[in-house]
Design a protein around this motif. Structure first.
Motif, mmCIF file in Angstrom:
data_model
loop_
_atom_site.group_PDB
_atom_site.id
_atom_site.type_symbol
_atom_site.label_atom_id
_atom_site.label_comp_id
_atom_site.label_asym_id
_atom_site.label_seq_id
_atom_site.Cartn_x
_atom_site.Cartn_y
_atom_site.Cartn_z
ATOM 1 N N ASP A 61 5.164 -10.952 -1.924
ATOM 2 C CA ASP A 61 6.117 -11.841 -2.602
ATOM 3 C C ASP A 61 5.571 -12.286 -3.958
ATOM 4 O O ASP A 61 6.317 -12.346 -4.945
ATOM 5 N N TRP A 62 4.291 -12.590 -4.028
ATOM 6 C CA TRP A 62 3.682 -12.990 -5.295
ATOM 7 C C TRP A 62 3.660 -11.821 -6.276
ATOM 8 O O TRP A 62 3.990 -11.982 -7.446
ATOM 9 N N LEU A 63 3.272 -10.651 -5.792
ATOM 10 C CA LEU A 63 3.219 -9.473 -6.662
ATOM 11 C C LEU A 63 4.591 -9.150 -7.252
ATOM 12 O O LEU A 63 4.688 -8.685 -8.393
ATOM 13 N N ARG A 71 4.823 -0.643 -2.734
ATOM 14 C CA ARG A 71 5.055 0.280 -1.622
ATOM 15 C C ARG A 71 4.542 -0.372 -0.339
ATOM 16 O O ARG A 71 3.353 -0.436 -0.093
ATOM 17 N N TRP A 72 5.469 -0.899 0.418
ATOM 18 C CA TRP A 72 5.190 -1.522 1.716
ATOM 19 C C TRP A 72 6.438 -1.311 2.555
ATOM 20 O O TRP A 72 7.527 -1.749 2.157
ATOM 21 N N PRO A 73 6.360 -0.616 3.654
ATOM 22 C CA PRO A 73 7.568 -0.208 4.375
ATOM 23 C C PRO A 73 8.463 -1.348 4.850
ATOM 24 O O PRO A 73 9.646 -1.129 5.080
ATOM 25 N N ALA A 74 7.952 -2.563 4.937
ATOM 26 C CA ALA A 74 8.784 -3.682 5.384
ATOM 27 C C ALA A 74 9.702 -4.212 4.289
ATOM 28 O O ALA A 74 10.574 -5.039 4.564
ATOM 29 N N LEU A 75 9.526 -3.740 3.063
ATOM 30 C CA LEU A 75 10.399 -4.157 1.965
ATOM 31 C C LEU A 75 11.674 -3.329 1.965
ATOM 32 O O LEU A 75 11.627 -2.100 2.009
ATOM 33 N N VAL A 87 4.588 -4.539 11.081
ATOM 34 C CA VAL A 87 3.987 -3.923 9.894
ATOM 35 C C VAL A 87 2.563 -4.444 9.740
ATOM 36 O O VAL A 87 2.244 -5.534 10.211
ATOM 37 N N THR A 88 1.728 -3.658 9.111
ATOM 38 C CA THR A 88 0.344 -4.077 8.899
ATOM 39 C C THR A 88 0.136 -4.477 7.444
ATOM 40 O O THR A 88 1.081 -4.629 6.684
ATOM 41 N N SER A 89 -1.118 -4.605 7.066
ATOM 42 C CA SER A 89 -1.449 -5.131 5.741
ATOM 43 C C SER A 89 -1.684 -4.053 4.689
ATOM 44 O O SER A 89 -2.022 -4.369 3.551
ATOM 45 N N LEU A 90 -1.491 -2.803 5.009
ATOM 46 C CA LEU A 90 -1.698 -1.730 4.042
ATOM 47 C C LEU A 90 -0.471 -1.607 3.140
ATOM 48 O O LEU A 90 0.646 -1.424 3.613
ATOM 49 N N PHE A 91 -0.678 -1.732 1.825
ATOM 50 C CA PHE A 91 0.420 -1.606 0.877
ATOM 51 C C PHE A 91 -0.110 -1.047 -0.435
ATOM 52 O O PHE A 91 -1.307 -1.010 -0.681
ATOM 53 N N GLY A 92 0.803 -0.590 -1.275
ATOM 54 C CA GLY A 92 0.449 -0.064 -2.588
ATOM 55 C C GLY A 92 1.197 -0.803 -3.671
ATOM 56 O O GLY A 92 2.286 -1.324 -3.443
ATOM 57 N N VAL A 93 0.603 -0.831 -4.850
ATOM 58 C CA VAL A 93 1.224 -1.467 -6.005
ATOM 59 C C VAL A 93 1.258 -0.446 -7.135
ATOM 60 O O VAL A 93 0.236 0.145 -7.461
ATOM 61 N N VAL A 94 2.432 -0.226 -7.710
ATOM 62 C CA VAL A 94 2.574 0.648 -8.863
ATOM 63 C C VAL A 94 2.700 -0.259 -10.089
ATOM 64 O O VAL A 94 3.608 -1.096 -10.153
ATOM 65 N N LYS A 127 -7.893 3.115 -6.393
ATOM 66 C CA LYS A 127 -6.939 3.440 -7.451
ATOM 67 C C LYS A 127 -6.575 4.894 -7.277
ATOM 68 O O LYS A 127 -7.438 5.743 -7.208
ATOM 69 N N SER A 128 -5.295 5.157 -7.177
ATOM 70 C CA SER A 128 -4.816 6.527 -7.101
ATOM 71 C C SER A 128 -4.761 7.085 -8.511
ATOM 72 O O SER A 128 -4.055 6.554 -9.368
ATOM 73 N N TYR A 129 -5.510 8.123 -8.772
ATOM 74 C CA TYR A 129 -5.592 8.651 -10.128
ATOM 75 C C TYR A 129 -4.407 9.536 -10.493
ATOM 76 O O TYR A 129 -4.255 9.894 -11.644
ATOM 77 N N SER A 130 -3.569 9.877 -9.551
ATOM 78 C CA SER A 130 -2.400 10.689 -9.874
ATOM 79 C C SER A 130 -1.208 9.834 -10.296
ATOM 80 O O SER A 130 -0.228 10.325 -10.804
ATOM 81 N N THR A 131 -1.311 8.522 -10.038
ATOM 82 C CA THR A 131 -0.225 7.596 -10.415
ATOM 83 C C THR A 131 -0.842 6.307 -10.914
ATOM 84 O O THR A 131 -2.045 6.157 -10.998
#
Length: 98
Positions: A17-19, A29-33, A49-56, A90-94
């Motif tokens: 929510d803050w992000l 990227r969080w499947p609960a959204l 859902v768990t705590s694993l998420f991604g930020v673009v 950090k994903s280097y492809s994105t």
């Protein structure tokens, strides 16, 4: 374990929510959204859902991601979520930090 996962989910929701309010963030990227591309599959197949998420991050912040990750003190760099530590990569492809 159920209590742990539930607490992780609640804490992650607060972070997500803050992000969502940050101008640097393009998407999360969080499947609960509801807006996550995998939401429908997650909703069909899971009850939590768990705590694993991604930020673009937006493209103009791409060169700032590595210094950002290096400056963090509560998170370490890591590629395995099998332990209790708070890790990120950090994903280097994105422009994504997971």
């Amino acid at each position: 374990m159920g209590v742990r996962v539930e607490r992780q989910s609640q804490s992650t929701q607060k972070i997500v929510d803050w992000l969502k309010t940050r101008h640097e963030v393009e998407s999360i990227r969080w499947p609960a959204l509801l807006e996550d591309p995998s939401y429908e599959i997650w909703k069909r197949d899971f009850t939590g859902v768990t705590s694993l998420f991604g930020v673009v991050f937006k493209p103009k912040y791409e060169d700032k991601l590595s210094p950002f990750v290096d400056a963090l003190e509560l998170f370490g760099r890591g590629y395995s979520w099998g332990g209790f530590e708070s890790l990120l990569i950090k994903s280097y492809s994105t422009r994504t930090v997971i």
